[in-house]
Structure formats: C-alpha cells, structure tokens
Enzyme design. Structure first.
Site, PDB file in Angstrom:
ATOM      1  N   GLU A  64      -6.697   3.875  -5.889  1.00 15.77           N
ATOM      2  CA  GLU A  64      -7.981   4.014  -5.329  1.00 15.77           C
ATOM      3  C   GLU A  64      -8.678   5.325  -5.753  1.00 15.77           C
ATOM      4  O   GLU A  64      -8.424   6.136  -5.481  1.00 15.77           O
ATOM      5  CB  GLU A  64      -7.957   3.988  -3.936  1.00 15.77           C
ATOM      6  CG  GLU A  64      -9.231   3.924  -3.264  1.00 15.77           C
ATOM      7  CD  GLU A  64      -8.955   4.256  -1.761  1.00 15.77           C
ATOM      8  OE1 GLU A  64     -10.120   4.041  -0.764  1.00 15.77           O
ATOM      9  OE2 GLU A  64      -8.299   5.105  -1.281  1.00 15.77           O
ATOM     10  N   ASP A 106      -3.368   4.848  -2.484  1.00 15.09           N
ATOM     11  CA  ASP A 106      -4.287   5.177  -1.594  1.00 15.09           C
ATOM     12  C   ASP A 106      -4.868   6.490  -2.258  1.00 15.09           C
ATOM     13  O   ASP A 106      -4.071   7.317  -2.412  1.00 15.09           O
ATOM     14  CB  ASP A 106      -4.010   5.351  -0.190  1.00 15.09           C
ATOM     15  CG  ASP A 106      -5.037   5.711   0.806  1.00 15.09           C
ATOM     16  OD1 ASP A 106      -5.815   4.984   1.291  1.00 15.09           O
ATOM     17  OD2 ASP A 106      -5.288   6.822   1.360  1.00 15.09           O
ATOM     18  N   ASP A 145       0.762  -1.010   0.049  1.00 14.52           N
ATOM     19  CA  ASP A 145      -0.119   0.134  -0.084  1.00 14.52           C
ATOM     20  C   ASP A 145       0.826   1.311  -0.085  1.00 14.52           C
ATOM     21  O   ASP A 145       1.904   1.387   0.929  1.00 14.52           O
ATOM     22  CB  ASP A 145      -0.999   0.026   1.174  1.00 14.52           C
ATOM     23  CG  ASP A 145      -2.376   0.374   1.101  1.00 14.52           C
ATOM     24  OD1 ASP A 145      -2.432   1.535   0.416  1.00 14.52           O
ATOM     25  OD2 ASP A 145      -3.197  -0.215   1.395  1.00 14.52           O
ATOM     26  N   HIS A 147     -11.633  -3.187   3.330  1.00  9.80           N
ATOM     27  CA  HIS A 147     -11.590  -2.872   4.708  1.00  9.80           C
ATOM     28  C   HIS A 147     -12.365  -1.691   4.876  1.00  9.80           C
ATOM     29  O   HIS A 147     -12.275  -0.975   6.201  1.00  9.80           O
ATOM     30  CB  HIS A 147      -9.959  -2.613   5.047  1.00  9.80           C
ATOM     31  CG  HIS A 147      -9.510  -1.395   4.337  1.00  9.80           C
ATOM     32  ND1 HIS A 147      -9.086  -1.521   3.065  1.00  9.80           N
ATOM     33  CD2 HIS A 147      -8.910  -0.396   4.711  1.00  9.80           C
ATOM     34  CE1 HIS A 147      -8.526  -0.463   2.629  1.00  9.80           C
ATOM     35  NE2 HIS A 147      -8.284   0.258   3.835  1.00  9.80           N
ATOM     36  N   ASP A 148     -13.008  -1.002   3.843  1.00  9.35           N
ATOM     37  CA  ASP A 148     -13.619   0.293   4.211  1.00  9.35           C
ATOM     38  C   ASP A 148     -15.247  -0.084   3.907  1.00  9.35           C
ATOM     39  O   ASP A 148     -15.857   1.447   3.984  1.00  9.35           O
ATOM     40  CB  ASP A 148     -13.196   1.296   3.135  1.00  9.35           C
ATOM     41  CG  ASP A 148     -11.642   1.891   3.361  1.00  9.35           C
ATOM     42  OD1 ASP A 148     -11.293   2.093   4.576  1.00  9.35           O
ATOM     43  OD2 ASP A 148     -11.030   2.466   2.232  1.00  9.35           O
TER      44      ASP A 148
END
Ligand code: NOJ
Length: 548
Positions: free
Chosen positions: A264, A202, A100, A326-327
C-alpha cells in the site's frame, strides 16, 4: 510472444472486507464461515485472487488494522480451522489467497506493546517508538496522526510518549531495532507455512521514520480542511532506508514458490516506481496504483494518467490498477451509477492487475449514516470532516438478496453497520437474474478478460483524437487486437477512429448489447455512458492505427 505470466499478473484481485461480507453466526459481523459459504459466488465472478482485510485478534479500534496477535484468528471471524478450510476451498477452485499484513503498528493490546510500556528497561522497551517529552514538556515534535490530532500519546508509566500515525491504540513498531524486523519475517513465515499465496502490506512506505525526529515543514498548499494535510510528511514516511527492509521481505517471498506482495503506497509516479525495486534487488511485486481514484472523471484526464503511469513503469515492472477499497468512497458514488460500468470496463481492460472492491460489482454506493451509526475513528475523531473522510459509508454489508438484512445476516440480527436502503433491488440474487444488470456485465467482462490474452496480458496503446469525452486504446497480443472505447459523457458520441481498421465485431458493451453484425469502426457511435470492447479484423494495411 507468449512468455509465462505469474498468477498475480494474470488474475483479478478481489478484496473482501470480512466484517461486511457474510455473517454466519448471528452476531452481525461477517466471518470466515460466511465467506466459505460464498466461495462459489467468488468463482462466478471469474476473479483469481481473494484479498482478505485483517482477520487477526484485535480490539477493533481500527477494525482489525490494530492487530493484537499476528498469528491467530479473531474469534469474531472464526478459528484457524475455519481459515484452513477457506484456504483449501479457495485453492480447490483454482484461486489464490492474499492476507493483510500490518507491519507498521500493532494494537496497544499486543503483548509486545504491553511489555514495552511496562518500563524503560525490558526486553521490548525499544520495540516501539518512545520519546521523552520536549525539554520544556509537551509533545516531542509536531508529527500528526492521519486520524486527527498529534502522532504522540503520553504514557504515564514510562513518562514518555509513544508514536502512532493512526489511532492512539495503534503504536508504531521501531524497525530501527533489527529484532523487530526479524519478528516481522517470522510472522510472514507463519502465514507462508500455512499456504497463503501473498500479502497485501499495509502502509509499507511508512515503516521507518526520521531517526532525528525533526519537525515536519508546513504544507504551503494546505487548504485548511484536514489537519494531517497541514504538514509535508517528509520525516514520517517514504524514507530511502525503507527499501532495504522491503527487499528483505521480498527475498523471503522469493525463497518460496510463486508468492507475492502488494504494497500500500500512496505516492506520485516517480516515488511509487521505486517500490518495485530493481532487477537485482526487487521489492514489491505490485505497489498499489491508486491514482485513478483521485483523478477527475474525464476522458482526457484519465487517459493522461494512464499514459503517464505506463511511461513511468521501470523495465519489467508489472502495472496494476485500483478503483476502490475500504478507505475510499464507493466507485458508483464517486463517478455515478451510469459511469460505474465504464469505470469497471476501464479497470478490467487496462494493462495490468486489477483490484476490485467487494460490492462494486453489483453497484453498491456509499451509505449515508446518522452519527450514532458511525464506527470509523476517522469520522468519530474529526466529526467536522466526517462527510469527506469517514469510511463507514463504503463498508456496509454486502447485499445478497432482498430479505431484511440483504442476506448478509439472519433476519432479526443487527448488522455492525446498517444495510443500504436500496438492497431490495441492488443485490446479487436480483442482478444475477437480470442479463442487463451491472453484475451480469461484470461477469461477462471478467469472462472476456480471461478468454482474451490481449486483455489479460497484451500490450497497451492509447489512440488520439477519437471524440470529445471518449478515451480509446488498443490492447494486442500476437495477432489478436482489441479496441476499447469508453464514453465518459452522458450524450451520444460519434467517433473518428484512424482509417484502416476494417470491419470489427463488438465483443461486449456496458449496455450488454451484442449485435451480431460486424461494425465499421471508423463510423462507430457510442451511446451515453457506453463503453465497448471490439475485436479488430486485420485492416487492409494489416496493421494497427498509428500510435498516438
Ligand atoms: C491503511 C488501511 O487500509 C486503513 O484501513 C488503516 O486504517 C490504516 N492503513 C492503518 O492501518
């Protein structure tokens, strides 16, 4: 027909949230040696790339998305030696590793920010986004944080505000300063030199903000629930200039063999597609395609979304699909346990690279947590909407077996989030022993995907008017033609498929039924919540049904 496909086109990406996968040292937080001990499990899933959410030193206000050192490992997760070992073991098994990259913001404990906030006149004073108070005092403008409240926090020492679209401990870097972007490229080189295969980047679309710091306009469609949604975010994200930065990140990747980045980006098709860049100036190998997460779970709606996305892809752009991360609330919670298999079949049989979230393969569901267990700043800052947006429920420990802590941590250890109550039955050990389990189904499906180029890289075409609540599509590669038929309803559905498909064979069903005999597809019947993949025999006309 058989052009060469890159690994990031062929393989399934599997996301590990390291805090929650496997604890090896008894602190209740997952770690790298824990992941190492489970590498063979990853192989057994037939996934080809592992994406690790952040593992860098962090005060963990946003669980690693607040990075205090881009080029080291948080001791809670282990050491650089552990990381190297994990990378070697992943590579030894023919898999790839994606790390990440969090370029938009650092932790407020990052040495860059510590220096930047010292005064208005140091080498890093404009590495972050600092603004004077408004003329009459108060906030510089109306910008808001995703995590609730304003996007500005006042710093007494500098007498200025710094900007953050997430927690106040996540100050945003100033990419209008070329030195900052150079520093980011250095971080990328650091990890590329260590041998990682790619980056998940991200909030890549947010890297630049309006240089004039104009107020954002109100959102006329606001439903009054989430403060962040009350504005249209036209000045804090998706600025056209961001593409110039992404192209340079891509150029760095292209100077190394076979590396990739997946960005993302939560945007509608027209905007999203720009993040692929063009043939002369490529950008992301894959901009994440999250749209199925928010699509109402109905056959017609899903088909419309898939077809529109396929049609919007620019030439040469490779599709991708995501159903959880994870969101987002867990897949099995959003669509229900019965439909989770249908959704998984969809994810793994559409054209393009699928990303799977850890635990979805065993049917993990959101875990309802009492307030004292909340850890996520999104929930803690906005308790009134925590049930809608809180992210702890989808981050609970992986369930390996039926022991006290589900095998995630030793007995007696207190995991950082509670283990789900259903872990005695919903776990890897129990499901591995059960040929009818969702895990067995997942493994059979991923194996089929690997062995059938039509599923991995073949062409896609949806088929009209099959039956209410049913979505069907063809995947074909050369002579090989597969038909995927998904029943989104809880009742039986008889299909009306185009004539001329001939005898066919079911390769896999969500129910794990595998009849030996051939079936006639134009008399096919699907059970409740059933999806199937069929191999089509050559039809009398030798052809596929006419296009939708
Ligand atoms: C997106 C990440 O997926 C999310 O978990 C995080 O809170 C924000 N970006 C801020 O980094």
């Amino acid at each position: 027909m058989s052009r060469a496909y890159a690994w990031w086109q062929r393989e399934i990406i599997y996301q590990i949230y390291p805090r929650s996968f496997q604890d090896s040292n008894g602190d209740g937080v997952g770690d790298l040696r824990g992941i190492l001990s489970r590498v063979d499990y990853l192989t057994s899933l037939n996934v080809g790339a592992i994406w690790l959410s952040p593992i860098y030193p962090s005060p963990m206000h946003d669980f690693g998305y607040d990075v205090a050192d881009y080029c080291a490992i948080d001791p809670r997760f282990g050491t650089m030696a552990d990381f190297n070992e994990l990378l070697v073991e992943i590579h030894r098994r023919g898999m790839r590793l994606i790390v990440d990259l969090v370029p938009n913001h650092t932790s407020d404990e990052h040495p860059w920010f510590v220096e930047s906030r010292r005064d208005g006149d140091n080498a890093k004073s404009d590495w972050y986004i600092w603004r004077d108070p408004a003329p009459g005092g108060g906030l510089p403008n109306n910008w808001l944080s995703h995590f609730g409240g304003p996007a500005w926090t006042f710093d007494e020492r500098r007498g200025q505000y710094y900007m953050h679209q997430f927690a106040r401990q996540q100050p945003e870097l100033n990419y209008r300063n070329p030195e900052v972007f150079e520093a980011l490229l250095e971080v990328m080189r650091f990890w590329l030199d260590r041998g990682v295969d790619g980056f998940r980047v991200d909030v890549i679309s947010l890297l630049l903000k309006d240089p004039l710091f104009r107020d954002e306009p109100p959102n006329p469609a606001w439903d009054g629930v989430r403060q962040y949604a009350s504005l249209r975010h036209i000045h804090t994200g998706n600025l056209p200039e961001v593409h110039g930065l992404i192209r340079r990140m891509r150029a760095l990747l292209d100077s190394r063999d076979a590396r990739m980045m997946v960005g993302e980006v939560y945007l509608p098709n027209a905007e999203l597609m720009r993040f692929y860049g063009g043939p002369e100036a490529p950008e992301c190998h894959l901009p994440f395609n999250f749209q199925l997460i928010s699509t109402p779970w109905q056959a017609g709606e899903v088909r419309a979304k898939v077809d529109a996305y396929e049609a919007a892809l620019p030439p040469g752009a490779w599709p991708n699909w995501v159903l959880g991360n994870h969101d987002q609330h867990r897949l099995a919670t959003r669509v229900g346990l019965a439909q989770a298999r249908v959704a998984t079949m969809l994810l793994l049989t559409l054209r393009g690279t699928p990303t799977c979230y850890y635990g979805d393969e065993i049917g993990l569901r959101d875990v309802a947590l009492p307030r004292e267990c909340w850890r996520d700043p999104v929930a803690i800052n906005q308790p009134q909407i925590a049930h809608l947006l809180g992210r702890d429920p989808e981050r609970t420990p992986m369930q390996w077996d039926s022991s006290a802590n589900a095998g995630f941590a030793a007995a007696g250890v207190l995991p950082w989030l509670p283990v789900a109550g259903d872990h005695r039955t919903v776990n890897v050990a129990a499901e591995s022993a059960d040929p009818q389990s969702i895990l067995s189904f997942f493994r059979a499906l991923t194996a089929l995907r690997r062995s059938e180029p039509a599923l991995g890289v073949g062409a896609y075409r949806s088929i009209d008017a099959v039956a209410d609540d049913v979505y069907a599509y063809l995947r074909s590669d050369g002579e090989s033609r597969l038909l995927v038929v998904l029943n989104f309803a809880g009742g039986t559905r008889r299909l009306t498929l185009p004539r001329g498909l001939g005898d066919s064979r079911i390769l896999l069903s969500t129910t794990c039924r595998l009849p030996e005999e051939a079936v006639v597809v134009d008399r096919l019947q699907l059970g409740p919540d059933e999806g199937i993949v069929l191999r089509l025999a050559e039809g009398p006309s030798g052809g596929a049904p006419s296009p939708a």
